[in-house]
Design a protein around this motif. Sequence first.
Motif, PDB file in Angstrom:
ATOM      1  N   SER A 165       6.353  -7.405  -0.862  1.00  0.00           N
ATOM      2  CA  SER A 165       5.867  -7.086   0.478  1.00  0.00           C
ATOM      3  C   SER A 165       5.418  -8.351   1.210  1.00  0.00           C
ATOM      4  O   SER A 165       5.144  -9.380   0.592  1.00  0.00           O
ATOM      5  N   SER A 170       1.144  -6.508   5.699  1.00  0.00           N
ATOM      6  CA  SER A 170       0.660  -5.248   5.135  1.00  0.00           C
ATOM      7  C   SER A 170      -0.859  -5.148   5.267  1.00  0.00           C
ATOM      8  O   SER A 170      -1.414  -4.063   5.429  1.00  0.00           O
ATOM      9  N   THR A 173      -1.436  -4.095   8.736  1.00  0.00           N
ATOM     10  CA  THR A 173      -1.142  -2.663   8.829  1.00  0.00           C
ATOM     11  C   THR A 173      -2.346  -1.841   8.386  1.00  0.00           C
ATOM     12  O   THR A 173      -2.708  -0.843   9.023  1.00  0.00           O
ATOM     13  N   ARG A 203      -3.697 -10.050   1.855  1.00  0.00           N
ATOM     14  CA  ARG A 203      -3.942  -8.713   2.412  1.00  0.00           C
ATOM     15  C   ARG A 203      -5.304  -8.649   3.090  1.00  0.00           C
ATOM     16  O   ARG A 203      -5.462  -8.019   4.138  1.00  0.00           O
ATOM     17  N   TYR A 277      -3.200   0.849  -1.497  1.00  0.00           N
ATOM     18  CA  TYR A 277      -1.796   0.471  -1.636  1.00  0.00           C
ATOM     19  C   TYR A 277      -1.164   1.254  -2.791  1.00  0.00           C
ATOM     20  O   TYR A 277      -1.833   1.591  -3.767  1.00  0.00           O
ATOM     21  N   ILE A 296      -0.337   2.417   1.471  1.00  0.00           N
ATOM     22  CA  ILE A 296       0.798   1.606   1.927  1.00  0.00           C
ATOM     23  C   ILE A 296       1.651   1.264   0.709  1.00  0.00           C
ATOM     24  O   ILE A 296       1.183   0.606  -0.224  1.00  0.00           O
ATOM     25  N   GLN A 298       5.226  -0.144  -1.428  1.00  0.00           N
ATOM     26  CA  GLN A 298       5.970  -1.397  -1.393  1.00  0.00           C
ATOM     27  C   GLN A 298       7.165  -1.431  -2.359  1.00  0.00           C
ATOM     28  O   GLN A 298       7.522  -2.477  -2.881  1.00  0.00           O
ATOM     29  N   ILE A 330       7.443  -1.735   4.637  1.00  0.00           N
ATOM     30  CA  ILE A 330       6.063  -1.255   4.641  1.00  0.00           C
ATOM     31  C   ILE A 330       6.117   0.246   4.913  1.00  0.00           C
ATOM     32  O   ILE A 330       6.484   0.682   6.009  1.00  0.00           O
TER      33      ILE A 330
END
Length: 338
Positions: A165, A170, A173, A203, A277, A296, A298, A330
């Motif tokens: 990713s 991300s 996001t 991140r 995640y 999220i 990946q 994503i």
Amino acid sequence: MATIKEIASLAGVSRGTVDRVLNHRGSVNPQTEQKILEIVQELDYKPNKAGIVLAARKKNLKLGVVLLGLGTVFYDDILSGVRARAKELSEYNCSVIIRQTDYSLHQQLNAIDELIAEGINGLAISPYNDSAVREKINALYDMGIPVVTLNTDIENSKRIAYIGSHFYRSGETAGGLMHLMTHGMVHVGIVSGSRDILCHTERIAGFCHAISCCDRIRIVDTVNTYDDEEESYQLTTALLERHPEINALYFTAGGVYGGCRAVINNTCHENITIITYDLVSTTREYIEKGLISATICQQPFLQGSKPLSILFAYLTTGELPAVENDYVDIDIRIKENL
């Protein structure tokens, strides 16, 4: 169609020298190498892939895989991708040797050395973000052993590609989701993995950037759990007790199950927004129950399989991957689209 014999004749060298240049094996005089590459480009030389694959069966190629997160459920999906591709490559006498370690620099360096001793021709690795690992990757490249990083990357190394990713994006996001899914003042506790893993720190950086223009969202504190569920339970419990004002949690790595257990056991935090995640079984369960607001994803299976495909292609055809940074999609999941 041009042949190696024709290239060798035009360059005034042996076919063996052309082969070494095309397949990055052994040292060749830089001027000679440049001359060969110019002829290759002029003739638009394309290797005979069918013949190369047949030749690969005689080479008995060995690929090494070094993964972080020993015992982490997320990496089970990556391992599934590794093993699926390894099974396919076994038909070409290409074997895959897997090593998995904790978040330990010493363990990772030892794992790499063990694979070198076993005679690997290429390496796929989720690297510990340390100069010693970077130097090891660079040394491998100089030895003619290509490296592909996966899931997490390492800056300024000679790895030929990264599969995973876009960490910063991300993180942005996640910040955007936090803005959309909350109202009023938001006090965020961050539960991360390790300061020495680039994807975890990036991140957080992306998340911070995304919320920087929103005065109502503030980061209260950050803890690092090294993807250990029990450690996550203990540290998240302490985090919530230390900061009763926390009404949102952002998990940047593993440890989601342990952290969610801590939330459930803390009755003062019933209305809390949680963003995570990946979609392992326990995360899915907590989304279905309404505890986790969004996760999220990946594409972990692809992260496991594609590096081996890249290494095999490079070692058999000499072709570099089409892109150096091969970012997975994503994929945002909420209760309504599980």
